[in-house]
Design a protein around this motif. Sequence first.
Motif, PDB file in Angstrom:
ATOM      1  N   UNK A 107       0.843  -1.199   0.000  1.00  0.00           N
ATOM      2  CA  UNK A 107       0.000   0.000   0.000  1.00  0.00           C
ATOM      3  C   UNK A 107       0.873   1.243   0.000  1.00  0.00           C
TER       4      UNK A 107
ATOM      5  N   UNK B  99       1.248   5.675   0.301  1.00  0.00           N
ATOM      6  CA  UNK B  99       0.685   6.957   0.713  1.00  0.00           C
ATOM      7  C   UNK B  99       0.330   7.779  -0.532  1.00  0.00           C
TER       8      UNK B  99
ATOM      9  N   UNK C  89      -3.180   7.094  -1.450  1.00  0.00           N
ATOM     10  CA  UNK C  89      -4.136   7.737  -0.533  1.00  0.00           C
ATOM     11  C   UNK C  89      -4.278   9.219  -0.872  1.00  0.00           C
ATOM     12  N   UNK C  90      -3.145   9.871  -1.100  1.00  0.00           N
ATOM     13  CA  UNK C  90      -3.159  11.310  -1.394  1.00  0.00           C
ATOM     14  C   UNK C  90      -3.841  11.603  -2.724  1.00  0.00           C
TER      15      UNK C  90
ATOM     16  N   UNK D 257      -6.083   9.756  -4.329  1.00  0.00           N
ATOM     17  CA  UNK D 257      -7.521   9.493  -4.228  1.00  0.00           C
ATOM     18  C   UNK D 257      -8.207  10.614  -3.439  1.00  0.00           C
ATOM     19  N   UNK D 258      -7.624  10.946  -2.273  1.00  0.00           N
ATOM     20  CA  UNK D 258      -8.240  11.945  -1.389  1.00  0.00           C
ATOM     21  C   UNK D 258      -8.336  13.305  -2.081  1.00  0.00           C
TER      22      UNK D 258
ATOM     23  N   UNK E 159      -6.577   0.526   3.594  1.00  0.00           N
ATOM     24  CA  UNK E 159      -6.255   0.454   2.168  1.00  0.00           C
ATOM     25  C   UNK E 159      -5.556  -0.872   1.898  1.00  0.00           C
ATOM     26  N   UNK E 160      -5.721  -1.366   0.689  1.00  0.00           N
ATOM     27  CA  UNK E 160      -5.073  -2.612   0.310  1.00  0.00           C
ATOM     28  C   UNK E 160      -4.854  -2.575  -1.203  1.00  0.00           C
TER      29      UNK E 160
END
Lengths: 92, 377
Positions: free
Chosen positions: B272, B274, B277-278, B280-281, B299-300
């Motif tokens: 996974x 970061x 995540x960033x 997507x967010x 998250x996966x």
Amino acid sequence: MVKSKKIVCRCEDVTEEDILHAIEEGFSDLESLKRYTGISTGPCQGKSCMLHVIRILSMATRKDVNEIGITTQRPPVNPVPLYILAGEKDES
Amino acid sequence: MKADVVVIGGGVIGLSTAYYLAKSGVEKIIVAEKKYLGSGASGRCAGGIREQFSSKPSIRLAKKSLDMYERLSDELNFNILFRQGGYLFLAFDEESMEELERDVKLQNSLNVDSVLLEPEEVKEIVPELNIDGLLGGSFNMRDGIAFPFPVVWGFARKCRKMGVEIRDFSEVSDILVRDGTVRGVKLGNEIIGADFVVNAAGGWSSQVYHMAGLEPYNKPVKHEILATEPMKPFLEPMVIDLTAGLYFNQSMRGEIIGGIGIPESPSYQMGSSLEFLEAFASRVTKLMPKLKGVKVLRQWAGLYDMTPDSLPILGETEIEGFIQANGFSGHGFMLAPIVGKLIAKLIATGESDPLLEPFKYDRFKEMDVEPEHMVVG
């Protein structure tokens, strides 16, 4: 009145009975058991329930806890709001 | 030990194939899964099921699959949490809008009732969307989502009831081929004879091709995904921002499940990041500002089993009895019922359904192929 129900996963409201039932249904490896019952998929992500689940699974299947293993801990460690990950200062 | 068919892969494709084989009267079927059932992409995907594709072969197959999903809970006597809230595609750039216009026209010609939408119409379907800069969208209300694991378990339970032997935590290490014909597999320390071997190994299917001595066209590519805390149900459709390569939906449990495409090189790596995540967010909070305060729980990642044209590889090869059901390029879950049924028919009767013809293994040698464009996430 005190109920005899034992809650194992508080986030997802899963009882010991639910877990034993799932094991009887054949979800007797930890990964499948997690996904069938929903244990460890709530806000704590298994931090409060996982060891209890492993103990219950170990007793029910008579397998050593080392053999049962543990599921992959998914990031983030604690829940993080999307606006922080998006690099914003304040929640609007 | 001798089996009629050994299916390699205990995901949704392998189990669906085994179920329809048993249903068509094939007696000795073994499904070999190296980890737990659904441990590959089946259990890692977002559960989307759609007809909105860009190529005729995909649309035809997807339409039949959706027909089957509508009845699958009854067929399996297992609630797969299927819900038809539609798929809403959004275009924020000209190229994406042209793609949607072309695709809807083609879909309509094949009796898929997708429609093009003006930005205001998009807003009517999902009022929480920020439509600044939106050029338009497409919508098909018949598309939907299901919870992937019950589909896996439902097929597995039915398989077991019908006498299929499912061996989880059992890895096939070799395929035995003699005189151009499949003879069996090596499963753990055991040799199992088989008339047919089905390669339904998803992200690992290229390894299975190698075992039989065939050159694979498949490549495993990591795709990341996340789940948020659950919310009261408010989002009906799967939302796809075609410009950003982002998708999200609200599961039956109330969580937002979503992902965004990040360029990855082929590998078996499933870590996974970061960065994901960033990415997507940043995009999702602009698209739906209401989600800003919603917390990410986990998250996966999973593997897309990619082919050169992003279309699956289905059916026979030059090795007799070595049958392919792989290369789904991110669309295996949604195609599983129909693919299982047609592969089972091929094995049980020797008859290759016309729907399978465009997906032959040897197409990469023989013909120019029209790639599928609608690969998201």
